[in-house]
Scaffold this motif. Structure first.
Motif, mmCIF file in Angstrom:
data_model
loop_
_atom_site.group_PDB
_atom_site.id
_atom_site.type_symbol
_atom_site.label_atom_id
_atom_site.label_comp_id
_atom_site.label_asym_id
_atom_site.label_seq_id
_atom_site.Cartn_x
_atom_site.Cartn_y
_atom_site.Cartn_z
ATOM 1 N N HIS A 1 0.830 -1.203 0.000
ATOM 2 C CA HIS A 1 0.000 0.000 0.000
ATOM 3 C C HIS A 1 0.869 1.260 0.000
ATOM 4 O O HIS A 1 0.554 2.238 -0.693
ATOM 5 C CB HIS A 1 -0.915 0.025 1.225
ATOM 6 N N THR A 2 1.950 1.237 0.769
ATOM 7 C CA THR A 2 2.841 2.398 0.844
ATOM 8 C C THR A 2 3.492 2.681 -0.508
ATOM 9 O O THR A 2 3.531 3.827 -0.965
ATOM 10 C CB THR A 2 3.928 2.160 1.913
ATOM 11 N N VAL A 3 3.986 1.641 -1.158
ATOM 12 C CA VAL A 3 4.647 1.815 -2.454
ATOM 13 C C VAL A 3 3.635 2.222 -3.524
ATOM 14 O O VAL A 3 3.918 3.108 -4.346
ATOM 15 C CB VAL A 3 5.381 0.517 -2.856
ATOM 16 N N LEU A 4 2.458 1.594 -3.530
ATOM 17 C CA LEU A 4 1.427 1.947 -4.508
ATOM 18 C C LEU A 4 0.963 3.382 -4.321
ATOM 19 O O LEU A 4 0.801 4.134 -5.296
ATOM 20 C CB LEU A 4 0.239 0.991 -4.380
ATOM 21 N N TYR A 5 0.762 3.777 -3.078
ATOM 22 C CA TYR A 5 0.373 5.153 -2.764
ATOM 23 C C TYR A 5 1.422 6.138 -3.293
ATOM 24 O O TYR A 5 1.088 7.143 -3.927
ATOM 25 C CB TYR A 5 0.214 5.293 -1.252
ATOM 26 N N ALA A 6 2.691 5.835 -3.031
ATOM 27 C CA ALA A 6 3.763 6.717 -3.486
ATOM 28 C C ALA A 6 3.801 6.798 -5.008
ATOM 29 O O ALA A 6 4.001 7.883 -5.576
ATOM 30 C CB ALA A 6 5.109 6.224 -2.953
ATOM 31 N N LEU A 7 3.599 5.678 -5.680
ATOM 32 C CA LEU A 7 3.614 5.666 -7.143
ATOM 33 C C LEU A 7 2.496 6.540 -7.706
ATOM 34 O O LEU A 7 2.728 7.346 -8.617
ATOM 35 C CB LEU A 7 3.465 4.232 -7.645
ATOM 36 N N VAL A 8 1.290 6.398 -7.161
ATOM 37 C CA VAL A 8 0.153 7.198 -7.632
ATOM 38 C C VAL A 8 0.414 8.678 -7.400
ATOM 39 O O VAL A 8 0.195 9.519 -8.286
ATOM 40 C CB VAL A 8 -1.138 6.754 -6.919
ATOM 41 N N VAL A 9 0.888 9.023 -6.220
ATOM 42 C CA VAL A 9 1.121 10.432 -5.878
ATOM 43 C C VAL A 9 2.220 11.026 -6.756
ATOM 44 O O VAL A 9 2.069 12.136 -7.293
ATOM 45 C CB VAL A 9 1.482 10.575 -4.388
ATOM 46 N N VAL A 10 3.330 10.314 -6.912
ATOM 47 C CA VAL A 10 4.458 10.850 -7.685
ATOM 48 C C VAL A 10 4.046 11.100 -9.136
ATOM 49 O O VAL A 10 4.330 12.171 -9.701
ATOM 50 C CB VAL A 10 5.659 9.885 -7.620
ATOM 51 N N VAL A 11 3.363 10.140 -9.745
ATOM 52 C CA VAL A 11 2.974 10.284 -11.150
ATOM 53 C C VAL A 11 1.947 11.402 -11.317
ATOM 54 O O VAL A 11 2.104 12.295 -12.163
ATOM 55 C CB VAL A 11 2.426 8.954 -11.696
ATOM 56 N N ALA A 12 0.892 11.383 -10.516
ATOM 57 C CA ALA A 12 -0.186 12.367 -10.679
ATOM 58 C C ALA A 12 0.256 13.766 -10.263
ATOM 59 O O ALA A 12 -0.018 14.751 -10.972
ATOM 60 C CB ALA A 12 -1.405 11.931 -9.869
ATOM 61 N N GLN A 13 0.939 13.872 -9.139
ATOM 62 C CA GLN A 13 1.350 15.186 -8.649
ATOM 63 C C GLN A 13 2.305 15.878 -9.606
ATOM 64 O O GLN A 13 2.151 17.061 -9.921
ATOM 65 C CB GLN A 13 1.993 15.041 -7.271
ATOM 66 N N ASN A 14 3.276 15.134 -10.102
ATOM 67 C CA ASN A 14 4.250 15.745 -11.004
ATOM 68 C C ASN A 14 3.682 15.941 -12.402
ATOM 69 O O ASN A 14 4.033 16.892 -13.092
ATOM 70 C CB ASN A 14 5.519 14.900 -11.048
ATOM 71 N N ILE B 1 12.761 20.265 -26.752
ATOM 72 C CA ILE B 1 13.488 21.358 -26.105
ATOM 73 C C ILE B 1 13.152 21.474 -24.622
ATOM 74 O O ILE B 1 14.034 21.430 -23.762
ATOM 75 C CB ILE B 1 13.194 22.691 -26.826
ATOM 76 N N GLU B 2 11.873 21.620 -24.328
ATOM 77 C CA GLU B 2 11.488 21.887 -22.947
ATOM 78 C C GLU B 2 11.733 20.691 -22.032
ATOM 79 O O GLU B 2 12.273 20.846 -20.936
ATOM 80 C CB GLU B 2 10.014 22.303 -22.888
ATOM 81 N N TRP B 3 11.338 19.490 -22.465
ATOM 82 C CA TRP B 3 11.475 18.315 -21.619
ATOM 83 C C TRP B 3 12.924 18.048 -21.219
ATOM 84 O O TRP B 3 13.198 17.795 -20.030
ATOM 85 C CB TRP B 3 10.857 17.113 -22.323
ATOM 86 N N PRO B 4 13.896 18.095 -22.132
ATOM 87 C CA PRO B 4 15.291 17.912 -21.692
ATOM 88 C C PRO B 4 15.747 18.986 -20.711
ATOM 89 O O PRO B 4 16.490 18.691 -19.770
ATOM 90 C CB PRO B 4 16.089 17.975 -23.001
ATOM 91 N N LEU B 5 15.330 20.242 -20.936
ATOM 92 C CA LEU B 5 15.753 21.315 -20.048
ATOM 93 C C LEU B 5 15.094 21.244 -18.675
ATOM 94 O O LEU B 5 15.584 21.839 -17.712
ATOM 95 C CB LEU B 5 15.433 22.675 -20.694
ATOM 96 N N LEU B 6 13.995 20.520 -18.574
ATOM 97 C CA LEU B 6 13.296 20.365 -17.308
ATOM 98 C C LEU B 6 13.847 19.209 -16.473
ATOM 99 O O LEU B 6 13.319 18.931 -15.392
ATOM 100 C CB LEU B 6 11.799 20.128 -17.554
ATOM 101 N N ALA B 7 14.883 18.539 -16.942
ATOM 102 C CA ALA B 7 15.410 17.353 -16.264
ATOM 103 C C ALA B 7 15.801 17.621 -14.804
ATOM 104 O O ALA B 7 15.442 16.838 -13.918
ATOM 105 C CB ALA B 7 16.596 16.784 -17.045
ATOM 106 N N PRO B 8 16.536 18.703 -14.490
ATOM 107 C CA PRO B 8 16.874 18.932 -13.072
ATOM 108 C C PRO B 8 15.650 19.153 -12.198
ATOM 109 O O PRO B 8 15.594 18.660 -11.068
ATOM 110 C CB PRO B 8 17.751 20.199 -13.135
ATOM 111 N N ALA B 9 14.656 19.879 -12.707
ATOM 112 C CA ALA B 9 13.436 20.105 -11.941
ATOM 113 C C ALA B 9 12.679 18.807 -11.723
ATOM 114 O O ALA B 9 12.099 18.575 -10.659
ATOM 115 C CB ALA B 9 12.544 21.126 -12.658
ATOM 116 N N LEU B 10 12.682 17.953 -12.742
ATOM 117 C CA LEU B 10 12.012 16.663 -12.603
ATOM 118 C C LEU B 10 12.680 15.825 -11.519
ATOM 119 O O LEU B 10 11.997 15.168 -10.715
ATOM 120 C CB LEU B 10 12.052 15.921 -13.943
#
Length: 290
Positions: free
Chosen positions: A68-81, A202-211
Motif C-alpha cells: 500500500h505504501t509503495v502503490l500510494y507513493a507511485l500514484v502520488v508521484v505520477v499524478a502530482q508531477n 526542447i522543454e522536456w530535456p531542459l526540465l530534467a533537473p526540476a524533474l
C-alpha cells in the motif's frame, strides 16, 4: 596559516556536527538497537537479535502495508508531477495570469495536513460535497462511498496528497521554465517547432533537473505519509489503506509492541532510502545524458 584556517573551519563545523549527531545519528542507531530487543518502551529490554524482523517477515499485515505504501507513493508521484508539469507549462505561456494562478495553486500548501484531511473527509462522505457535486451536474450514477470501498479508498487518500502538493511541483517546474534560454525558445519558434514537438525536443530535456527534484521530494514525502490515512480512514476499510507509518504508530503507541514498531520504522527508513536513492540516481543519469 593553513592550520589556522582548518582550525577555524573546524570551530564552525563542530556545533553543527554535534547537533546532527545528537538529534539524527544517536536516535537512528538507538532505534536500530531497540529493534533488536524485546523492549516495550520502558528501561528494561533484552537483546533478541533478529526476532522482530523474523516476525515481520511472517506477518501478512506488513507485506500488505508495504505494498500500500509503495502503490500510494507511485500514484502520488505520477499524478502530482504530471499535474504540476501541466500547470507550469500553461502558466509559462500565460504571463498575464501567472502570478495569480500560481498563488491559487500554492494555497492548499498553507493548510496543515491534518486540517486538509478533515476537510476532505467531509467532501468524501456519502452525503458530502463530492457526491453532491456529481448529483448536481447530472452524474449521480458515479456517486460512491469513496473512503468505504477498499477498491477506491487508497486512491481517494492519495487524491488529498496530490491536491495539497501539486502547487509545490508546479512552482519548481515553473522556475525551471523561467530559467530556460529565451534565445533557444525563439530559435525553436522560428524553425516552426511548437506544441508537442517543442515540448518533447526542447522543454522536456531542459526540465530534467526540476524533474529530479520534484520526483525525489514527492517520493520521499508520499512514502512517509501519515496524517492523511490516519484521519481519513485510519487504515480501513479492512486494512485497505494501512501504511507502514500507521503500523509504526499503532504498535509503538497503542499495541504494546514497542520494539516491533521500531523494527517497522527501520523497514520504512530502508524503503525510503533505497527507493529515493535509486530513483534519484536514475534521474541524475538521465540529466547527464540529455
Amino acid at each position: 596559516m593553513f592550520h589556522r584556517r582548518r582550525a577555524t573551519m573546524a570551530a564552525f563545523l563542530l556545533p553543527a556536527i554535534a547537533v546532527y549527531a545528537l538529534f539524527i545519528l544517536y536516535p537512528l542507531f538507538k532505534g536500530v538497537y531497540l529493534s533488536l530487543t524485546d523492549s516495550v518502551g520502558g528501561p528494561i529490554s533484552h537483546f533478541v537479535g533478529m526476532d522482530q524482523y523474523q516476525a515481520m517477515a511472517d506477518d501478512p499485515q506488513i507485506s500488505a502495508a508495504l505494498w500500500h505504501t509503495v502503490l500510494y507513493a507511485l500514484v502520488v508521484v505520477v499524478a502530482q508531477n504530471g499535474l504540476g508539469l501541466l500547470f507550469a507549462s500553461m502558466l509559462f505561456r500565460r504571463p498575464k495570469v501567472r502570478k495569480a494562478l500560481n498563488v491559487v495553486l500554492l494555497t492548499p500548501t498553507l493548510i496543515s495536513p491534518l486540517m486538509a484531511a478533515f476537510i476532505w473527509s467531509y467532501l468524501f462522505a456519502p452525503n458530502g460535497g463530492l457526491n453532491a457535486l456529481l448529483d448536481g451536474v447530472g452524474l449521480g450514477g458515479l456517486k460512491h462511498v469513496w473512503l468505504g470501498d477498499p477498491s477506491t479508498a487508497l486512491y481517494s487518500v492519495a487524491t488529498v496528497n496530490i491536491w495539497m502538493f501539486t502547487g509545490y511541483s508546479c512552482a519548481i517546474f515553473l522556475a525551471s521554465y523561467m530559467s530556460m534560454p529565451t534565445e533557444l525558445l525563439e530559435a525553436a519558434a522560428l524553425d516552426g517547432a511548437s506544441g508537442w514537438r517543442r515540448f518533447r525536443s526542447i522543454e522536456w530535456p531542459l526540465l530534467a533537473p526540476a524533474l529530479t527534484v520534484n520526483v525525489t521530494l514527492s517520493l520521499i514525502g508520499s512514502l512517509k505519509v501519515f496524517e492523511f490515512p490516519l484521519v481519513l480512514t485510519n487504515g480501513g476499510p479492512a486494512g485497505a489503506t494501512d501504511t507502514l507509518t500507521l503500523l509504526v504508530y499503532r504498535n509503538i503507541f497503542g499495541g504494546g509492541k514497542f520494539a516491533y514498531g521500531v523494527a517497522i520504522a527501520v523497514l520504512l527508513l530502508v524503503t525510503v532510502v533505497v527507493l529515493s536513492s535509486a530513483t534519484n540516481s536514475l534521474l541524475r543519469l538521465r540529466e547527464r545524458r540529455v
